[in-house]
Enzyme design. Structure first.
Site, PDB file in Angstrom:
ATOM      1  CG  HIS A  82     163.140  -6.634  59.809  1.00  0.00           C
ATOM      2  ND1 HIS A  82     162.365  -7.093  58.783  1.00  0.00           N
ATOM      3  CD2 HIS A  82     164.294  -6.178  59.247  1.00  0.00           C
ATOM      4  CE1 HIS A  82     163.003  -6.911  57.633  1.00  0.00           C
ATOM      5  NE2 HIS A  82     164.182  -6.359  57.885  1.00  0.00           N
ATOM      6  CG  ASP A 161     160.305  -0.180  50.689  1.00  0.00           C
ATOM      7  OD1 ASP A 161     161.423   0.329  50.523  1.00  0.00           O
ATOM      8  OD2 ASP A 161     160.118  -1.397  50.842  1.00  0.00           O
ATOM      9  NE  ARG A 168     167.224   1.677  47.589  1.00  0.00           N
ATOM     10  CZ  ARG A 168     167.005   0.932  48.684  1.00  0.00           C
ATOM     11  NH1 ARG A 168     165.764   0.681  49.090  1.00  0.00           N
ATOM     12  NH2 ARG A 168     168.001   0.457  49.374  1.00  0.00           N
ATOM     13  CB  SER A 183     163.945   0.268  52.291  1.00  0.00           C
ATOM     14  OG  SER A 183     163.398  -0.939  51.861  1.00  0.00           O
ATOM     15  CE  LYS A 187     160.406  -3.312  53.490  1.00  0.00           C
ATOM     16  NZ  LYS A 187     161.239  -3.617  52.358  1.00  0.00           N
TER      17      LYS A 187
HETATM   18  N1  URA Z   1     165.773  -4.920  52.739  1.00  0.00           N
HETATM   19  C1  URA Z   1     164.801  -4.015  52.502  1.00  0.00           C
HETATM   20  O1  URA Z   1     163.640  -4.243  52.830  1.00  0.00           O
HETATM   21  N2  URA Z   1     165.149  -2.870  51.905  1.00  0.00           N
HETATM   22  C2  URA Z   1     166.411  -2.561  51.519  1.00  0.00           C
HETATM   23  O2  URA Z   1     166.648  -1.500  50.989  1.00  0.00           O
HETATM   24  C3  URA Z   1     167.409  -3.523  51.768  1.00  0.00           C
HETATM   25  C4  URA Z   1     167.057  -4.704  52.392  1.00  0.00           C
END
Ligand code: URA
Length: 434
Positions: A82, A161, A168, A183, A187
């Site tokens: 990631h 999320d 957010r 966050s 995932k």
């Molecule tokens: N990428 C994400 O998936 N979440 C965040 O809070 C910031 C960047």
């Protein structure tokens, strides 16, 4: 339990319990906790911060708020990668086939996202016919058969999320370390890999502009991964200038193909080899970094990584011949050189401004509903530290609209600083944390 008490506790600097965090996450997904209370809690967390234990609880609660992908039917150690995102970041396009060619099963969920270019899925759609709309069964079969599959993120992956990130975004509470770490990791954990390699970017084109912030984020994510029983490694890498030369969807695909052909930009290749080595170690395909690096160099030299890309594109409905004929990728009608008016050295290229150029040209999405133009973007001719003469091109803009091309040209020139002396060198790879 009352949401009011949870907000007040955090507002006053208290540490939330696992039960309180789960109560909030479950209630927010169900809709029994309204946006205004969730916003208040996010703002309280923004100012009071969260402990490592709270961050882990929030991550786990969000990961379990929807489907947890079961990849047990995929043979071998599944390693996911990631990136926290940056300008010209096409790493997955080259790295996924490189890792797969070395025997790592790549079972990846990717997104589209907002930003200066599309996400990995948008970029892959530059191959005519390519689709990520696979059933879970097709996804697993493809990984077992050819070693690689990329699927679009399902709506039910970490829905807490999804809802909280959107909230957010409009309440100025994105840039809190614990909220970002939870966050991203929620995932990744829901996507089912056994091991996770994180590329945490730092610099003007990254979320984390300062290196110490990138390190803190990397440490939080590694800790969360370990607590969740997943082998997790983070590499901190430079995003103070675009990665490679190409910025734009099809242009980045072309650069990834060149890289798999052995003609990639040095920085991009180095990042792929660094992250790939960590993937091979985590997936137990190599015993040490030196061996891992050699294996990755070998799959480029013998063409097997390029063939893996073609196999993968073909297996997901795409025209695999384009891998061997990248000139057939979508092409913009206008190619305009951006000319330097000064001689000297490229001292700085304000990275997020280059991202904005791509957005102006139509290469990214400003809202979820926007459509993107796969053919547009920029290709740098010079990188930071390169010598340049007045009259030489700094970049080539690929556009389908003269007005947008002129706007991007002006913006690029304002973002590019030429000085008489060369700048100090900054390393691409800053640190690896495990
Ligand atoms: N990428 C994400 O998936 N979440 C965040 O809070 C910031 C960047």
């Amino acid at each position: 339990m009352r949401m009011y008490d949870i907000i007040r506790k955090k507002r006053n600097g208290g540490e939330l319990t696992a039960e309180e965090i789960r109560f909030f996450v479950d209630g927010y997904v169900l809709g029994t906790i309204p946006d205004y209370q969730a916003s208040a809690l996010m703002m309280a967390i923004y100012f009071q911060k969260m402990t490592a234990a709270e961050t882990c609880e929030l991550t786990m609660a969000m990961a379990h708020s929807g489907d947890m992908l079961d990849l047990s039917a995929v043979r071998g150690i599944k390693v996911d990668k990631h990136s926290t995102g940056g300008v010209g970041d096409k790493t997955s396009l080259a790295l996924a086939p490189m890792a797969a060619a070395c025997g790592i099963p790549v079972a990846k969920m990717s997104g589209r996202g907002l930003g200066h270019t599309g996400g990995t899925i948008d970029k892959l759609e530059s191959f005519p016919g390519f689709t990520t709309a696979l059933t879970t069964e097709q996804f697993i079969n493809n990984v077992n058969r050819i070693g690689i599959a990329i699927m679009g993120q399902t709506a039910d992956l970490a829905p807490a999320d999804k809802k909280l990130y959107a909230l957010r975004d409009v309440t100025a509470t994105v840039d809190n370390m614990s909220l970002i770490a939870s966050s991203i990791m929620s995932k990744k954990l829901a996507a089912g890999a056994d091991a996770i390699v994180l590329d945490v970017k730092t610099g003007s084109g990254a979320f984390m502009k300062k290196e110490e912030d990138a390190r803190a984020l990397a440490e939080e994510m590694v800790e969360i991964g370990k607590n969740a029983g997943r082998k997790t490694v983070a590499v901190i890498s430079d995003m103070d200038q675009p990665l490679g030369f190409a910025v734009g969807n099809a242009l980045e695909v072309k650069e990834a193909i060149y890289t798999l052909n052995g003609h990639g930009p040095a920085d991009f290749l180095e990042l792929c080899l660094t992250l790939g080595s960590q993937m091979l170690l985590a997936g137990e395909k190599a015993a040490d970094i030196k061996t891992a690096r050699h294996m990755l160099e070998q799959v480029i030299a013998d063409g097997s990584a390029l063939r893996k890309l073609a196999e993968f594109v073909g297996a997901q409905g795409g025209d695999s011949s384009v891998v061997y004929h990248p000139e057939r990728l979508p092409q913009a009608s206008i190619q305009k050189s951006v000319i330097s008016s000064a001689s000297g050295y490229v001292n700085r290229i304000v990275c997020d401004e280059v991202g904005s150029c791509s957005l102006i040209l139509g290469g990214g999405r400003e809202t979820k509903e926007s459509s993107i133009d796969l053919s547009v973007g920029l290709v740098l001719c010079k990188k930071v530290g390169d010598a340049v003469k007045a009259g030489e091109p700094l970049a080539v803009i690929h556009a389908n609209d003269e007005r947008k091309a002129a706007e991007a040209e002006k913006r690029f020139l304002d973002a590019c600083f030429i000085t008489a002396e060369p700048p100090a060198k900054t390393p691409l790879i800053r640190e690896t944390l495990s």
